[in-house]
Design a protein around this motif. Structure first.
Motif, PDB file in Angstrom:
ATOM      1  N   LEU A  37      13.378   1.653  -4.828  1.00  0.00           N
ATOM      2  CA  LEU A  37      12.113   1.109  -4.333  1.00  0.00           C
ATOM      3  C   LEU A  37      11.792   1.647  -2.939  1.00  0.00           C
ATOM      4  O   LEU A  37      10.636   1.959  -2.634  1.00  0.00           O
ATOM      5  CB  LEU A  37      12.172  -0.421  -4.295  1.00  0.00           C
ATOM      6  CG  LEU A  37      12.073  -1.152  -5.634  1.00  0.00           C
ATOM      7  CD1 LEU A  37      12.382  -2.635  -5.446  1.00  0.00           C
ATOM      8  CD2 LEU A  37      10.701  -0.975  -6.255  1.00  0.00           C
ATOM      9  N   MET A  38      12.811   1.747  -2.106  1.00  0.00           N
ATOM     10  CA  MET A  38      12.595   2.197  -0.729  1.00  0.00           C
ATOM     11  C   MET A  38      12.320   3.700  -0.640  1.00  0.00           C
ATOM     12  O   MET A  38      11.889   4.189   0.396  1.00  0.00           O
ATOM     13  CB  MET A  38      13.812   1.836   0.134  1.00  0.00           C
ATOM     14  CG  MET A  38      14.027   0.340   0.268  1.00  0.00           C
ATOM     15  SD  MET A  38      12.616  -0.486   1.048  1.00  0.00           S
ATOM     16  CE  MET A  38      12.828  -2.169   0.459  1.00  0.00           C
ATOM     17  N   GLU A  39      12.567   4.424  -1.725  1.00  0.00           N
ATOM     18  CA  GLU A  39      12.356   5.873  -1.715  1.00  0.00           C
ATOM     19  C   GLU A  39      10.997   6.292  -2.272  1.00  0.00           C
ATOM     20  O   GLU A  39      10.714   7.483  -2.383  1.00  0.00           O
ATOM     21  CB  GLU A  39      13.466   6.557  -2.536  1.00  0.00           C
ATOM     22  CG  GLU A  39      14.842   6.514  -1.870  1.00  0.00           C
ATOM     23  CD  GLU A  39      15.943   6.986  -2.794  1.00  0.00           C
ATOM     24  OE1 GLU A  39      15.619   7.411  -3.933  1.00  0.00           O
ATOM     25  OE2 GLU A  39      17.117   6.937  -2.391  1.00  0.00           O
ATOM     26  N   LEU A  40      10.143   5.343  -2.608  1.00  0.00           N
ATOM     27  CA  LEU A  40       8.808   5.665  -3.128  1.00  0.00           C
ATOM     28  C   LEU A  40       7.821   5.735  -1.965  1.00  0.00           C
ATOM     29  O   LEU A  40       7.408   4.707  -1.421  1.00  0.00           O
ATOM     30  CB  LEU A  40       8.370   4.603  -4.143  1.00  0.00           C
ATOM     31  CG  LEU A  40       9.235   4.478  -5.404  1.00  0.00           C
ATOM     32  CD1 LEU A  40       8.727   3.354  -6.288  1.00  0.00           C
ATOM     33  CD2 LEU A  40       9.267   5.793  -6.176  1.00  0.00           C
ATOM     34  N   LYS A  60       7.442  -4.794  -2.325  1.00  0.00           N
ATOM     35  CA  LYS A  60       7.703  -3.613  -3.159  1.00  0.00           C
ATOM     36  C   LYS A  60       8.204  -3.994  -4.544  1.00  0.00           C
ATOM     37  O   LYS A  60       7.826  -3.357  -5.538  1.00  0.00           O
ATOM     38  CB  LYS A  60       8.693  -2.689  -2.441  1.00  0.00           C
ATOM     39  CG  LYS A  60       8.098  -2.054  -1.188  1.00  0.00           C
ATOM     40  CD  LYS A  60       9.047  -1.093  -0.504  1.00  0.00           C
ATOM     41  CE  LYS A  60       8.361  -0.423   0.695  1.00  0.00           C
ATOM     42  NZ  LYS A  60       9.237   0.553   1.368  1.00  0.00           N
ATOM     43  N   ALA A  61       9.023  -5.031  -4.626  1.00  0.00           N
ATOM     44  CA  ALA A  61       9.524  -5.472  -5.929  1.00  0.00           C
ATOM     45  C   ALA A  61       8.375  -5.974  -6.800  1.00  0.00           C
ATOM     46  O   ALA A  61       8.310  -5.671  -8.002  1.00  0.00           O
ATOM     47  CB  ALA A  61      10.571  -6.572  -5.738  1.00  0.00           C
ATOM     48  N   VAL A  62       7.456  -6.723  -6.213  1.00  0.00           N
ATOM     49  CA  VAL A  62       6.335  -7.272  -6.972  1.00  0.00           C
ATOM     50  C   VAL A  62       5.353  -6.178  -7.380  1.00  0.00           C
ATOM     51  O   VAL A  62       4.944  -6.083  -8.549  1.00  0.00           O
ATOM     52  CB  VAL A  62       5.616  -8.367  -6.161  1.00  0.00           C
ATOM     53  CG1 VAL A  62       4.341  -8.815  -6.877  1.00  0.00           C
ATOM     54  CG2 VAL A  62       6.540  -9.554  -5.931  1.00  0.00           C
ATOM     55  N   LEU A  63       4.961  -5.338  -6.437  1.00  0.00           N
ATOM     56  CA  LEU A  63       3.970  -4.294  -6.739  1.00  0.00           C
ATOM     57  C   LEU A  63       4.497  -3.311  -7.779  1.00  0.00           C
ATOM     58  O   LEU A  63       3.742  -2.843  -8.644  1.00  0.00           O
ATOM     59  CB  LEU A  63       3.578  -3.549  -5.462  1.00  0.00           C
ATOM     60  CG  LEU A  63       2.767  -4.365  -4.443  1.00  0.00           C
ATOM     61  CD1 LEU A  63       2.542  -3.555  -3.180  1.00  0.00           C
ATOM     62  CD2 LEU A  63       1.440  -4.814  -5.023  1.00  0.00           C
ATOM     63  N   SER A  64       5.784  -2.991  -7.712  1.00  0.00           N
ATOM     64  CA  SER A  64       6.339  -2.030  -8.663  1.00  0.00           C
ATOM     65  C   SER A  64       6.245  -2.553 -10.092  1.00  0.00           C
ATOM     66  O   SER A  64       6.090  -1.762 -11.037  1.00  0.00           O
ATOM     67  CB  SER A  64       7.799  -1.705  -8.315  1.00  0.00           C
ATOM     68  OG  SER A  64       8.630  -2.830  -8.523  1.00  0.00           O
TER      69      SER A  64
END
Length: 552
Positions: A380-383, A504-508
């Motif tokens: 997630l942190m690499e997007l 980020k967890a939710v949007l992904s």
């Protein structure tokens, strides 16, 4: 008899005269003391009683905020209650002095600290000075990168529950739904499951009847309409406890009584959760990790860290309850508002939405192992585009837009550039003891001199290239991306990384599963401490965000 009445009348007249003289003397002394502030330019005061507060804190305050920042710049004076001159400042050098170098001089207002103490308990938002530093030091491991990384599966589990519920609503095709009702329930579950290893059952069919959940959602709307009483609350709070409780029960203000009911409900629920966790901890590590959260939630980490401390350094259980209340009340509305705002912006900008969806899908295609079903923390942190969307939303639309401080002693605050006053230009501003200082996040986050001519625009692409020197050399002391969104210094938001992971967890998940389109109903973002969406010109003043969802 007449003589007695005459004496009584004379006594009343003398008492009233003394009160009037005392008030006038106080106002005159304050006016003289604040002479340096009154030389600053600022908006005219429409009322001696409320000053500019009705404009500054009304639900329709956004245009006023933009107007004063555009008209008066980085340093200005506004009027508070009863003609009180207050300082509004968003100069980077001054912010560094206020929030970092001299943070002990500029603490949150006493009324803010006292009211938080009586509503939540002795938590992080209800302490100052050395004790606040002690609490923050103990809480820091709870929000460390290692802890936040371990929380990713818990946050994804809550997100999947919301996603499945939304999928059920659009199973028969595209449909308009209230997205804010889902982000608010999800935000509550994110903080309860990841923060406390507990669930409020927000996605169950009977969730609306859950008294505690309903109380938590009411908290900020009730509190935002309670500004003046809160400012004078610390005087009432000094009453002896029995008298204070009597006043709280019988004060003729329905909002105040509801606020106390909400506080009691949530504190009782938090205490019950803590007692269950304490019983498991006392039985040993194996029992403690048998929780639904496997003991990885924030409060479980806090309990283990507290147990490692010498007896004299441990915080008591009632303070742990206060930290639980702090987590729930401080993050639920801010997270739900930020998620809703991001999804609304993506609906208005389908090109950005499609690009983000493409990046997320590519991440799933190229980075998942056969045994994995979701993107992990590192993935997630690499997007980069997901990161850009989050940063730009938090820059242009910070959930909390104003931060308050009160000056504890006379001090001169330096400015990064001269500012005009009625006496000419100054390179520093003298702040008298007792001055209320207002720090507007938008004054930094949307400053054209820092971010350029397009500072007001929502442009995620600006984060995909190196930031210009006007940003990197501005000297903004904020802890997040050269903004004031999460404040700065020792009282900055301790849960920054946790909030970033939540987004980020939710949007992904949401962007991958749904296509968001705007409703025909016009959405208005209402200010109230935390900005929330509602339908423009609708008699229903509740928080709502209608959008058309289509399953992908």
């Amino acid at each position: 008899m007449m003589t007695l009445l005459a004496a009584l009348w004379i006594t009343v007249k003398v008492g009233l005269s003394l009160c009037i003289v005392t008030v006038l003397t106080f106002l005159a002394r304050r006016t003289i003391k604040q002479s340096s502030l009154r030389k600053l330019y600022g908006p005219p005061s429409p009322s001696f009683f409320s000053g500019n507060y009705d404009e500054l804190f009304s639900p329709f305050a956004a245009p006023f905020h933009q107007h004063i920042l555009r008209t008066y710049g980085r340093v200005m004076r506004i009027s508070g209650f009863f003609g009180d001159a207050q300082l509004v400042i968003c100069d980077p050098k001054a912010l560094s002095a206020i929030l970092v170098q001299h943070q002990d001089v500029f603490e949150p207002p006493e009324w803010h600290v006292e009211s938080n103490h009586h509503l939540w308990g002795n938590g992080l938002f209800a302490t100052t000075g050395a004790y606040h530093r002690k609490q923050r030091k103990l809480l820091s491991p709870c929000f460390s990168p290692k802890t936040v990384r371990s929380l990713c599966p818990l946050l994804q589990r809550a997100t999947n529950q919301a996603r499945d519920g939304m999928l059920a609503e659009v199973k028969d095709g595209p449909r308009e739904i209230d997205v804010y009702s889902w982000t608010s329930r999800l935000a509550l579950e994110l903080v309860s499951q990841g923060g406390m290893g507990h669930t409020f059952g927000s996605f169950r069919p009977n969730a609306a009847s859950n008294e505690v959940s309903r109380a938590i959602k009411e908290y900020n709307p009730v509190l935002s309409r309670f500004m003046l009483p809160r400012m004078y609350f610390h005087h009432i709070a000094k009453l002896p406890p029995p008298l204070l409780h009597f006043v709280a029960r019988h004060i003729p203000m329905a909002r105040f009584r509801r606020l106390m009911q909400i506080s009691n409900l949530v504190r009782t629920d938090a205490r019950n959760v803590l007692d269950k966790k304490r019983a498991l901890l006392d039985r040993g590590s194996e029992a403690f990790t048998s929780q639904v959260s496997e003991g990885k939630d924030i409060i479980s980490v806090l309990m283990r860290e507290n147990q490692k401390q010498p007896e004299s350094n441990r915080i008591p259980d009632n303070e742990t309850v206060a930290q639980m209340c702090m987590l729930v009340f401080s993050s639920t509305d801010s997270v739900s508002s930020t998620l809703a705002r991001t999804l609304h912006l993506l609906a208005l900008r389908p090109d950005v939405q499609e690009r983000l969806r493409s990046e997320i899908n590519e991440g799933y295609t190229s980075k998942l192992l056969e045994t994995e079903t979701e993107l992990g923390y590192d993935q997630l942190m690499e997007l980069p585009y997901l990161d850009a969307v989050c940063r730009e939303t938090l820059r242009v639309y910070p959930p909390a837009q104003l931060f308050l401080r009160r000056c504890r002693s006379d001090i001169s605050v330096p400015l990064s550039r001269p500012t005009k006053t009625t006496d000419g230009e100054i390179t520093s501003v003298f702040v008298p003891k007792g001055t209320t200082v207002i720090l507007p996040a938008l004054g930094v986050n949307r400053d054209p001199e820092i971010w350029g001519a397009d500072a007001m625009e929502w442009k995620p692409e600006r984060w995909l290239a190196p930031l210009p020197e006007s940003v990197t050399k501005a000297g903004v002391p904020g802890v997040y991306s050269n903004t004031l969104t999460f404040l700065a210094g020792p009282r900055s938001c301790i849960g920054l990384k946790y909030a970033e992971l939540e987004m980020k967890a939710v949007l992904s998940q949401f962007v991958r599963q749904f296509r968001f389109s705007p409703s025909k109903k016009e959405v208005f973002w209402r200010y109230g401490g935390i900005t929330v969406p509602s339908i423009k010109d609708s008699p229903d003043v509740g928080s709502r965000l209608p959008m058309v969802l289509e399953r992908i």
